[in-house]
Scaffold this motif. Structure first.
Motif, mmCIF file in Angstrom:
data_model
loop_
_atom_site.group_PDB
_atom_site.id
_atom_site.type_symbol
_atom_site.label_atom_id
_atom_site.label_comp_id
_atom_site.label_asym_id
_atom_site.label_seq_id
_atom_site.Cartn_x
_atom_site.Cartn_y
_atom_site.Cartn_z
ATOM 1 N N PRO A 380 0.808 -1.229 0.000
ATOM 2 C CA PRO A 380 0.000 0.000 0.000
ATOM 3 C C PRO A 380 0.838 1.274 0.000
ATOM 4 C CG PRO A 380 -0.868 -1.588 1.581
ATOM 5 C CD PRO A 380 0.435 -2.130 1.107
ATOM 6 N N GLN A 381 1.939 1.288 0.745
ATOM 7 C CA GLN A 381 2.775 2.488 0.783
ATOM 8 C C GLN A 381 3.359 2.803 -0.592
ATOM 9 O OE1 GLN A 381 2.997 4.557 3.377
ATOM 10 N NE2 GLN A 381 1.606 3.196 4.473
ATOM 11 N N LYS A 382 3.766 1.758 -1.318
ATOM 12 C CA LYS A 382 4.305 1.952 -2.672
ATOM 13 C C LYS A 382 3.210 2.458 -3.607
ATOM 14 C CE LYS A 382 7.524 1.041 -5.959
ATOM 15 N NZ LYS A 382 6.884 1.463 -7.193
ATOM 16 N N ILE A 383 2.037 1.895 -3.498
ATOM 17 C CA ILE A 383 0.925 2.322 -4.361
ATOM 18 C C ILE A 383 0.602 3.790 -4.107
ATOM 19 C CG2 ILE A 383 -1.538 2.002 -4.819
ATOM 20 C CD1 ILE A 383 -1.095 -0.996 -4.152
ATOM 21 N N MET A 384 0.542 4.183 -2.844
ATOM 22 C CA MET A 384 0.222 5.573 -2.527
ATOM 23 C C MET A 384 1.332 6.513 -2.992
ATOM 24 S SD MET A 384 -1.743 5.461 1.172
ATOM 25 C CE MET A 384 -0.660 4.308 2.014
ATOM 26 N N SER A 385 2.577 6.130 -2.768
ATOM 27 C CA SER A 385 3.702 6.970 -3.190
ATOM 28 C C SER A 385 3.718 7.163 -4.701
ATOM 29 C CB SER A 385 5.021 6.335 -2.722
ATOM 30 O OG SER A 385 6.129 7.048 -3.219
ATOM 31 N N ILE A 480 -8.045 2.053 -1.814
ATOM 32 C CA ILE A 480 -7.011 1.052 -2.079
ATOM 33 C C ILE A 480 -7.173 -0.084 -1.081
ATOM 34 C CG2 ILE A 480 -5.345 2.704 -3.006
ATOM 35 C CD1 ILE A 480 -3.844 2.531 -0.376
ATOM 36 N N THR A 481 -6.623 -1.239 -1.437
ATOM 37 C CA THR A 481 -6.716 -2.409 -0.568
ATOM 38 C C THR A 481 -5.751 -2.259 0.600
ATOM 39 O OG1 THR A 481 -7.302 -3.806 -2.460
ATOM 40 C CG2 THR A 481 -6.509 -4.910 -0.464
ATOM 41 N N LEU A 482 -6.294 -2.317 1.820
ATOM 42 C CA LEU A 482 -5.484 -2.157 3.026
ATOM 43 C C LEU A 482 -5.841 -3.249 4.033
ATOM 44 C CD1 LEU A 482 -5.898 1.700 3.530
ATOM 45 C CD2 LEU A 482 -3.754 0.552 2.959
ATOM 46 N N GLN A 483 -4.830 -3.765 4.722
ATOM 47 C CA GLN A 483 -5.076 -4.706 5.796
ATOM 48 C C GLN A 483 -5.510 -3.965 7.059
ATOM 49 O OE1 GLN A 483 -4.974 -8.084 5.644
ATOM 50 N NE2 GLN A 483 -4.672 -7.870 3.443
ATOM 51 N N THR A 484 -4.980 -2.753 7.235
ATOM 52 C CA THR A 484 -5.310 -1.925 8.395
ATOM 53 C C THR A 484 -6.311 -0.861 7.983
ATOM 54 O OG1 THR A 484 -3.084 -2.261 9.281
ATOM 55 C CG2 THR A 484 -4.372 -0.449 10.205
ATOM 56 N N GLU A 485 -7.373 -0.735 8.740
ATOM 57 C CA GLU A 485 -8.395 0.260 8.432
ATOM 58 C C GLU A 485 -7.872 1.652 8.801
ATOM 59 O OE1 GLU A 485 -11.941 0.264 7.485
ATOM 60 O OE2 GLU A 485 -11.274 -1.538 6.439
ATOM 61 N N LYS A 486 -7.391 2.382 7.819
ATOM 62 C CA LYS A 486 -6.899 3.731 8.072
ATOM 63 C C LYS A 486 -7.043 4.553 6.805
ATOM 64 C CE LYS A 486 -2.087 3.128 6.673
ATOM 65 N NZ LYS A 486 -0.667 3.308 7.039
ATOM 66 N N ALA A 487 -7.030 5.852 6.989
ATOM 67 C CA ALA A 487 -6.984 6.780 5.856
ATOM 68 C C ALA A 487 -5.639 7.480 5.886
ATOM 69 C CB ALA A 487 -8.115 7.798 5.953
ATOM 70 N N ALA A 649 -3.050 23.407 -5.434
ATOM 71 C CA ALA A 649 -3.195 22.461 -4.326
ATOM 72 C C ALA A 649 -3.523 21.063 -4.829
ATOM 73 C CB ALA A 649 -4.271 22.929 -3.356
ATOM 74 N N VAL A 650 -2.917 20.084 -4.186
ATOM 75 C CA VAL A 650 -3.277 18.673 -4.371
ATOM 76 C C VAL A 650 -3.767 18.168 -3.030
ATOM 77 C CG1 VAL A 650 -2.362 16.352 -4.713
ATOM 78 C CG2 VAL A 650 -1.727 18.184 -6.293
ATOM 79 N N ASP A 651 -4.967 17.642 -3.020
ATOM 80 C CA ASP A 651 -5.641 17.193 -1.797
ATOM 81 C C ASP A 651 -6.102 15.760 -2.058
ATOM 82 O OD1 ASP A 651 -7.765 16.569 0.012
ATOM 83 O OD2 ASP A 651 -8.061 18.694 0.421
ATOM 84 N N VAL A 652 -5.375 14.789 -1.475
ATOM 85 C CA VAL A 652 -5.643 13.378 -1.759
ATOM 86 C C VAL A 652 -5.849 12.628 -0.450
ATOM 87 C CG1 VAL A 652 -4.769 11.243 -2.772
ATOM 88 C CG2 VAL A 652 -4.312 13.434 -3.891
ATOM 89 N N VAL A 653 -6.890 11.832 -0.409
ATOM 90 C CA VAL A 653 -7.143 10.959 0.741
ATOM 91 C C VAL A 653 -7.256 9.521 0.242
ATOM 92 C CG1 VAL A 653 -8.638 10.433 2.703
ATOM 93 C CG2 VAL A 653 -8.372 12.809 1.936
ATOM 94 N N PHE A 654 -6.375 8.654 0.736
ATOM 95 C CA PHE A 654 -6.459 7.225 0.431
ATOM 96 C C PHE A 654 -7.295 6.562 1.525
ATOM 97 C CE2 PHE A 654 -2.498 8.616 -1.534
ATOM 98 C CZ PHE A 654 -2.602 8.076 -2.806
ATOM 99 N N VAL A 655 -8.313 5.825 1.117
ATOM 100 C CA VAL A 655 -9.225 5.185 2.069
ATOM 101 C C VAL A 655 -9.298 3.688 1.770
ATOM 102 C CG1 VAL A 655 -10.593 7.281 2.402
ATOM 103 C CG2 VAL A 655 -11.229 5.653 0.592
ATOM 104 N N PRO A 656 -9.688 2.897 2.760
ATOM 105 C CA PRO A 656 -9.798 1.444 2.527
ATOM 106 C C PRO A 656 -10.854 1.123 1.473
ATOM 107 C CG PRO A 656 -9.820 1.951 4.877
ATOM 108 C CD PRO A 656 -9.977 3.253 4.155
ATOM 109 N N LYS A 657 -10.524 0.238 0.594
ATOM 110 C CA LYS A 657 -11.487 -0.197 -0.424
ATOM 111 C C LYS A 657 -12.512 -1.118 0.231
ATOM 112 C CE LYS A 657 -10.014 -1.147 -4.569
ATOM 113 N NZ LYS A 657 -9.338 -1.818 -5.697
ATOM 114 N N LYS A 658 -13.773 -0.833 -0.023
ATOM 115 C CA LYS A 658 -14.846 -1.632 0.584
ATOM 116 C C LYS A 658 -15.009 -2.945 -0.145
ATOM 117 C CE LYS A 658 -15.783 1.629 3.518
ATOM 118 N NZ LYS A 658 -15.426 1.471 4.935
#
Length: 658
Positions: A380-385, A480-487, A649-658
């Motif tokens: 997930p960190q690589k995908i977000m980066s 994005i797919t995350l094992q930990t529920e976080k934004a 401005a760039v305003d991005v929030v990555f959230v867990p995929k449902k």
């Protein structure tokens, strides 16, 4: 979320009791250090060969938990090649158990330890307080010897020559055994990933134990790094840089050399060089080669020596150098002890004139990198980066993401083509020497080695690659797919602004104040995150611009609320200015950091680089202390207001995929 598959064999031993940790215990620890270094060298040699059996590996002896030591045998496997990894790494352990080490291996390891300890002894006034505290803690909790640097330097010189190859080989035999051991296999839970089971792992180990393992063989080495006669050059002009207490020499091959004596680190000389161009002058199809070049060059060696032979040639020397390509420059960075400065310049010469590009080493590194990148593809960190990199570069075609597809875009020949194109014109480079070496020696050696580099009569400069921060407001919520529920929240602001000592410092103060505000408001009051990262950047090339990037992790339900505080605090500073307490704290910290940075050779190298790239003396009080002493809270208010008004401005929030 495991990104790779690995296998480990641990053999547990009782550690020395605190009352037994005397000088003989120190001697044993030095012998264990020799064992670890020699095993590391053998494994590094395996990794240089074509199609290495594992991505990385280690065999070492040391502390595990209080009162216990372990012999640890580890290997990170290529995808679905765990059997091969276990067989190879365990085979290396048994090879040394059966045949021991060689005398040349031991002598190299001893030279490296002596070099390291001598450097520590000469630089003992630079040891940080936290390092002293850790030694005191280990002494108090575990009975580790608490000795001075002077004592250890004298003791190791006395004791190390008496440690024999037979002694260390005997220790290996005692450590590598079948009882009191555990085998640990880890890897991602995926349908297409095959992991070892217990039966298979022990069957492989039994097979290795019954196999014929030949002794390790030494390679013959040359005696000199450079075999050819060097023509050298003359110094055709000298310019004193009085404000910087430095001197610039222009050599007859048009190379410029800037020298400054600095002995804040007494066992240290730093070498850097840059030439304008970098990635900006390359065609789009060459960018993959440029991006991956730094991963490969260290695997090839230089001159007559492959990477393994070069390491052996440099045993006992405190020296290293590497090349790199940035967006606007090609660079060299290296350092050495004063005693090894000539070796450093020899490595620079060979990197220019006789770089190596070996098929076997290339294939070995390529395979390891491909496996590593493939393992990271679902991280997930690589995908977000990667996603943020694309967004914040406006999806430029010149923005490369290191993904499995990049390996189809370069080859050994393309790497060589880019390297030889970028690192061939010494007359276009400026070289910097800062450290504990006298001016006459630096001048003589620079004329001999830098003066022998090829001057290609070409004139070039960097080009504007047109990569820009996206205009306007870019706002996205990305599942994005995350094992930990976080934004994960990222807010980035960018605006074209002048690059000057004053505006740069105001941005630094603004950054420091935001860190204080977000710690108090988001972490302490809201309890919404462990911390908010705030990083500010001032750029002059290819155009003057400033950026502030903020990011943090939080509960998805809190993301929007906490993000609103990010904007609120910036806008409050722009409207009212910072509080007196925050402003004073940040300015004092900047001045304190400045004073702590000055007595370091690296600080003066950065001052010289800045002087030649950005055209001002960053050490001058008028460009730092003088500005801060006159700066007011109103100045920061005006700066923040100017920066925020119309900023992209760039305003991005990555959230867990449902």
């Amino acid at each position: 979320e495991a990104t790779s598959s690995s296998v480990a064999i641990y053999v547990k031993f009782d550690g020395a009791k605190p009352e037994d940790k005397d000088l003989s215990y120190l001697r044993v620890s030095y012998a264990a250090n020799l064992f670890n270094r020699m095993m590391s060298d053998r494994i590094n040699e395996i990794l240089q060969r074509g199609n290495p059996p594992f991505m990385s590996g280690s065999i070492s002896y040391g502390g595990f938990a209080r009162g216990y030591d372990i012999l640890a045998i580890n290997a990170t496997a290529h995808p679905n090649r765990m059997e091969e990894a276990l067989k190879a790494i365990y085979g290396e352990a048994l090879r040394v158990k059966l045949h021991g080490f060689t005398q040349p291996e031991l002598e190299r390891a001893k030279r490296n330890i002596i070099s390291l300890m001598e450097n520590q002894w000469k630089q003992q006034d630079k040891i940080r307080n936290d390092q002293h505290i850790r030694k005191m803690q280990a002494h108090y909790l575990q009975g580790e010897p608490l000795i001075s640097v002077d004592f250890e330097w004298e003791y190791i010189q006395e004791i190390l020559p008496g440690i024999t190859v037979e002694e260390v080989s005997s220790m290996a035999k005692n450590w590598i055994k079948n009882d009191n051991r555990v085998v640990i296999v880890t890897g991602p839970e995926k349908e297409d990933v095959r992991l070892l089971d217990e039966e298979t792992a022990f069957a492989i180990m039994t097979e290795v134990e019954k196999s014929t393992l030949l002794p390790y063989e030494e390679q013959d080495l040359g005696t000199n790094l450079i075999s050819e006669e060097l023509k050298g050059a003359t110094v055709v002009s000298t310019r004193r840089l009085e404000d910087l207490q430095a001197v610039e020499w222009t050599l007859s091959n048009n190379a410029k050399v800037v020298y400054k004596f600095a002995d804040f680190q007494k066992d240290n000389v730093i070498l850097q060089a840059f030439s304008p161009g970098g990635n900006s002058v390359l065609d789009s199809e060459e960018l993959a080669s440029a991006a991956m070049l730094g991963n490969f060059m260290g695997s090839f060696g230089v001159g007559d020596f492959d990477a393994t032979a070069l390491r052996r040639m440099l045993a006992g020397k405190n020296v290293g150098i590497n090349s790199s390509l940035t967006s606007l420059f090609e660079t060299f960075r290296g350092s050495s002890s004063p005693r090894d400065f000539e070796t450093l310049l020899q490595l620079l010469y060979l990197s220019f004139e006789r770089p190596r590009f070996e098929e076997e080493a290339y294939e070995a590194m390529r395979m390891r990198l491909q496996a590593a990148v493939a393992n990271m593809s679902n991280n997930p960190q690589k995908i977000m980066s990667d996603t943020l990199q694309k967004i914040m570069s406006g999806y430029s075609e010149r923005t490369l993401i290191v993904s499995p597809e990049i390996f189809d875009q370069f080859s050994l020949s393309s790497l060589e083509k880019v390297y030889r194109n970028r690192f061939k014109d010494a007359g276009d480079f400026t070289f910097f020497i800062v450290g504990n070496i006298d001016e006459e020696s630096a001048r003589t050696l620079a004329a001999r080695y830098i003066g022998s580099l090829t001057d290609d009569p070409r004139t070039e400069n960097w080009m504007d690659d047109k990569i820009r921060f996206p205009k306007g407001q870019t706002k996205k919520q990305i599942p994005i797919t995350l094992q930990t529920e976080k934004a994960t929240v990222t807010v980035a602001l960018n605006k074209p602004l002048e690059y000057s000592p004053s505006s740069n410092l105001m941005l630094d103060v603004f950054q420091g104040i935001l860190r204080l505000r977000y710690t108090e408001e988001i972490r302490e009051k809201e309890g919404g995150t462990y911390g908010v990262s705030v990083n500010a950047y001032s750029e002059r090339l290819p155009l003057g611009q400033k950026s502030v990037v903020m990011n943090f992790d939080t509960d998805p339900e809190k993301a929007d609320h906490l993000k609103s505080i990010i904007y609120r605090e910036m806008e409050k500073i722009a409207a009212e200015g910072p509080t007196e307490e925050d402003f004073d704290k940040v300015v004092k910290n900047l001045l304190k950091d400045r004073e702590q940075a000055k007595p370091n050779n690296g600080y003066w190298m950065s001052v010289l680089i800045n002087y030649y790239q950005n055209q001002y003396n960053s050490d001058s009080p008028e460009n730092y202390e003088g500005i801060l002493s006159k700066m007011t809270r109103e100045d920061i208010r005006k700066f923040a207001a100017e920066f925020l008004k119309g900023a992209d401005a760039v305003d991005v929030v990555f959230v867990p995929k449902k």
